[in-house]
Motif scaffolding. Structure first.
Motif, PDB file in Angstrom:
ATOM      1  N   GLU A  99       0.838  -1.200   0.000  1.00 15.02           N
ATOM      2  CA  GLU A  99       0.000   0.000   0.000  1.00 15.02           C
ATOM      3  C   GLU A  99       0.874   1.253   0.000  1.00 15.02           C
ATOM      4  OE1 GLU A  99      -3.017   1.964   3.122  1.00 15.02           O
ATOM      5  OE2 GLU A  99      -3.485  -0.122   2.596  1.00 15.02           O
ATOM      6  N   ASN A 100       1.910   1.271   0.837  1.00 20.81           N
ATOM      7  CA  ASN A 100       2.826   2.417   0.871  1.00 20.81           C
ATOM      8  C   ASN A 100       3.529   2.587  -0.476  1.00 20.81           C
ATOM      9  OD1 ASN A 100       2.206   3.119   3.468  1.00 20.81           O
ATOM     10  ND2 ASN A 100       3.974   2.111   4.389  1.00 20.81           N
ATOM     11  N   THR A 101       3.948   1.492  -1.056  1.00 20.49           N
ATOM     12  CA  THR A 101       4.634   1.553  -2.346  1.00 20.49           C
ATOM     13  C   THR A 101       3.707   2.136  -3.403  1.00 20.49           C
ATOM     14  OG1 THR A 101       5.979  -0.342  -1.742  1.00 20.49           O
ATOM     15  CG2 THR A 101       5.890   0.199  -4.065  1.00 20.49           C
ATOM     16  N   GLN A 102       2.465   1.679  -3.440  1.00 21.22           N
ATOM     17  CA  GLN A 102       1.491   2.193  -4.404  1.00 21.22           C
ATOM     18  C   GLN A 102       1.269   3.684  -4.177  1.00 21.22           C
ATOM     19  OE1 GLN A 102       0.295   0.656  -7.026  1.00 21.22           O
ATOM     20  NE2 GLN A 102      -0.883   2.442  -7.656  1.00 21.22           N
ATOM     21  N   ASP A 103       1.125   4.100  -2.918  1.00 22.79           N
ATOM     22  CA  ASP A 103       0.954   5.519  -2.602  1.00 22.79           C
ATOM     23  C   ASP A 103       2.159   6.330  -3.057  1.00 22.79           C
ATOM     24  OD1 ASP A 103      -1.494   4.967  -1.483  1.00 22.79           O
ATOM     25  OD2 ASP A 103      -0.790   5.078   0.594  1.00 22.79           O
ATOM     26  N   ASP A 104       3.361   5.792  -2.832  1.00 17.31           N
ATOM     27  CA  ASP A 104       4.584   6.475  -3.258  1.00 17.31           C
ATOM     28  C   ASP A 104       4.578   6.689  -4.768  1.00 17.31           C
ATOM     29  OD1 ASP A 104       5.510   6.598  -0.680  1.00 17.31           O
ATOM     30  OD2 ASP A 104       6.905   4.907  -0.900  1.00 17.31           O
ATOM     31  N   PHE A 105       4.191   5.643  -5.515  1.00 18.21           N
ATOM     32  CA  PHE A 105       4.165   5.771  -6.975  1.00 18.21           C
ATOM     33  C   PHE A 105       3.159   6.830  -7.408  1.00 18.21           C
ATOM     34  CE2 PHE A 105       6.143   1.452  -7.579  1.00 18.21           C
ATOM     35  CZ  PHE A 105       7.252   1.936  -8.262  1.00 18.21           C
ATOM     36  N   GLU A 106       1.963   6.784  -6.839  1.00 15.61           N
ATOM     37  CA  GLU A 106       0.941   7.765  -7.221  1.00 15.61           C
ATOM     38  C   GLU A 106       1.384   9.175  -6.855  1.00 15.61           C
ATOM     39  OE1 GLU A 106      -2.805   6.504  -5.624  1.00 15.61           O
ATOM     40  OE2 GLU A 106      -2.745   4.625  -6.750  1.00 15.61           O
ATOM     41  N   GLU A 107       1.991   9.319  -5.703  1.00 14.45           N
ATOM     42  CA  GLU A 107       2.453  10.621  -5.247  1.00 14.45           C
ATOM     43  C   GLU A 107       3.580  11.149  -6.139  1.00 14.45           C
ATOM     44  OE1 GLU A 107       5.077  11.977  -1.486  1.00 14.45           O
ATOM     45  OE2 GLU A 107       3.218  10.930  -0.994  1.00 14.45           O
ATOM     46  N   ASN A 108       4.402  10.263  -6.671  1.00 13.97           N
ATOM     47  CA  ASN A 108       5.584  10.653  -7.438  1.00 13.97           C
ATOM     48  C   ASN A 108       5.376  10.592  -8.948  1.00 13.97           C
ATOM     49  OD1 ASN A 108       7.360  11.211  -5.217  1.00 13.97           O
ATOM     50  ND2 ASN A 108       7.288   9.021  -4.814  1.00 13.97           N
ATOM     51  N   TYR A 109       4.160  10.356  -9.376  1.00 14.06           N
ATOM     52  CA  TYR A 109       3.845  10.310 -10.806  1.00 14.06           C
ATOM     53  C   TYR A 109       4.013  11.697 -11.411  1.00 14.06           C
ATOM     54  CZ  TYR A 109       1.128   9.922 -15.067  1.00 14.06           C
ATOM     55  OH  TYR A 109       0.734   9.959 -16.370  1.00 14.06           O
ATOM     56  N   ILE A 110       4.661  11.777 -12.549  1.00 13.67           N
ATOM     57  CA  ILE A 110       4.826  13.041 -13.275  1.00 13.67           C
ATOM     58  C   ILE A 110       3.928  12.977 -14.500  1.00 13.67           C
ATOM     59  CG2 ILE A 110       6.435  14.494 -14.580  1.00 13.67           C
ATOM     60  CD1 ILE A 110       8.647  13.545 -12.733  1.00 13.67           C
ATOM     61  N   ASN A 111       3.146  14.001 -14.710  1.00 12.13           N
ATOM     62  CA  ASN A 111       2.173  13.983 -15.800  1.00 12.13           C
ATOM     63  C   ASN A 111       2.826  14.321 -17.143  1.00 12.13           C
ATOM     64  OD1 ASN A 111       2.632  16.653 -15.096  1.00 12.13           O
ATOM     65  ND2 ASN A 111       0.546  17.300 -15.573  1.00 12.13           N
ATOM     66  N   ARG A 112       3.765  13.491 -17.536  1.00 11.24           N
ATOM     67  CA  ARG A 112       4.461  13.622 -18.812  1.00 11.24           C
ATOM     68  C   ARG A 112       4.705  12.224 -19.381  1.00 11.24           C
ATOM     69  NH1 ARG A 112       3.405  18.217 -17.912  1.00 11.24           N
ATOM     70  NH2 ARG A 112       4.765  20.028 -17.850  1.00 11.24           N
ATOM     71  N   SER A 113       4.888  12.174 -20.678  1.00 14.05           N
ATOM     72  CA  SER A 113       5.434  10.986 -21.327  1.00 14.05           C
ATOM     73  C   SER A 113       6.897  11.306 -21.622  1.00 14.05           C
ATOM     74  CB  SER A 113       4.689  10.682 -22.629  1.00 14.05           C
ATOM     75  OG  SER A 113       3.374  10.273 -22.357  1.00 14.05           O
ATOM     76  N   ALA A 114       7.694  10.276 -21.815  1.00  5.72           N
ATOM     77  CA  ALA A 114       9.118  10.492 -22.057  1.00  5.72           C
ATOM     78  C   ALA A 114       9.527   9.852 -23.379  1.00  5.72           C
ATOM     79  CB  ALA A 114       9.943   9.914 -20.918  1.00  5.72           C
ATOM     80  N   ILE A 115      10.318  10.589 -24.134  1.00  5.31           N
ATOM     81  CA  ILE A 115      10.929  10.066 -25.355  1.00  5.31           C
ATOM     82  C   ILE A 115      12.422   9.996 -25.080  1.00  5.31           C
ATOM     83  CG2 ILE A 115      11.403  10.518 -27.790  1.00  5.31           C
ATOM     84  CD1 ILE A 115       8.729  12.094 -27.837  1.00  5.31           C
ATOM     85  N   VAL A 116      12.974   8.803 -25.162  1.00  9.16           N
ATOM     86  CA  VAL A 116      14.401   8.596 -24.900  1.00  9.16           C
ATOM     87  C   VAL A 116      15.084   8.328 -26.241  1.00  9.16           C
ATOM     88  CG1 VAL A 116      16.118   7.227 -23.672  1.00  9.16           C
ATOM     89  CG2 VAL A 116      13.869   7.636 -22.628  1.00  9.16           C
ATOM     90  N   LEU A 117      16.112   9.133 -26.539  1.00 11.37           N
ATOM     91  CA  LEU A 117      16.856   8.966 -27.785  1.00 11.37           C
ATOM     92  C   LEU A 117      18.250   8.427 -27.498  1.00 11.37           C
ATOM     93  CD1 LEU A 117      16.019  12.228 -29.775  1.00 11.37           C
ATOM     94  CD2 LEU A 117      14.841  10.024 -29.799  1.00 11.37           C
ATOM     95  N   LYS A 118      18.561   7.317 -28.135  1.00 14.89           N
ATOM     96  CA  LYS A 118      19.916   6.748 -28.073  1.00 14.89           C
ATOM     97  C   LYS A 118      20.530   6.938 -29.451  1.00 14.89           C
ATOM     98  CE  LYS A 118      22.481   2.511 -27.005  1.00 14.89           C
ATOM     99  NZ  LYS A 118      23.622   2.931 -27.741  1.00 14.89           N
TER     100      LYS A 118
END
Length: 118
Positions: free
Chosen positions: A5-24
């Motif tokens: 439950e704490n882990t799930q709360d941590d993830f929800e709390e730390n979610y950033i409202n962005r998508s990420a594009i990673v370029l290699k």
């Protein structure tokens, strides 16, 4: 389970409202830059991550329209002289020069707030 439950709360709390594009950078990019500079291959192999709106429904379609902005950011990071950049850049070339990974879930696991340089 309290830990889960704490882990799930941590993830929800730390979610950033962005998508990420990673370029290699792939071999054609590495070849281009090594023709201009003696380059540290480890440094050239680093990836860059670009955060974009999570509201983009189809990141792949967005990328097909906006690829050249990312291409230019990558080129400029290594060589600001636009006259020596590859000409006639297109989406096919972009995909030959970069491996693209897209993540639609971004989490910040640090306590310290994210800062942006202006």
């Amino acid at each position: 389970d309290k830990v889960a439950e704490n882990t799930q709360d941590d993830f929800e709390e730390n979610y950033i409202n962005r998508s990420a594009i990673v370029l290699k950078r792939l071999q054609p990019f590495l070849d281009w830059i090594s023709n201009l500079y003696p380059v540290d291959i480890d440094e050239a192999n680093e990836t860059n991550t670009y955060l974009v709106s999570e509201d983009i429904d189809d990141v792949e379609a967005w990328l097909k329209r906006k690829f050249d902005k990312l291409f230019m950011l990558e080129l400029e990071a290594w060589h600001p002289n636009k006259k020596e950049w590859p000409k006639k850049r297109n989406y096919k070339m972009f995909n030959e020069w970069f491996q693209v990974d897209i993540s639609t879930m971004v989490y910040d696991l640090e306590k310290e707030p994210v800062s942006k340089s202006l």
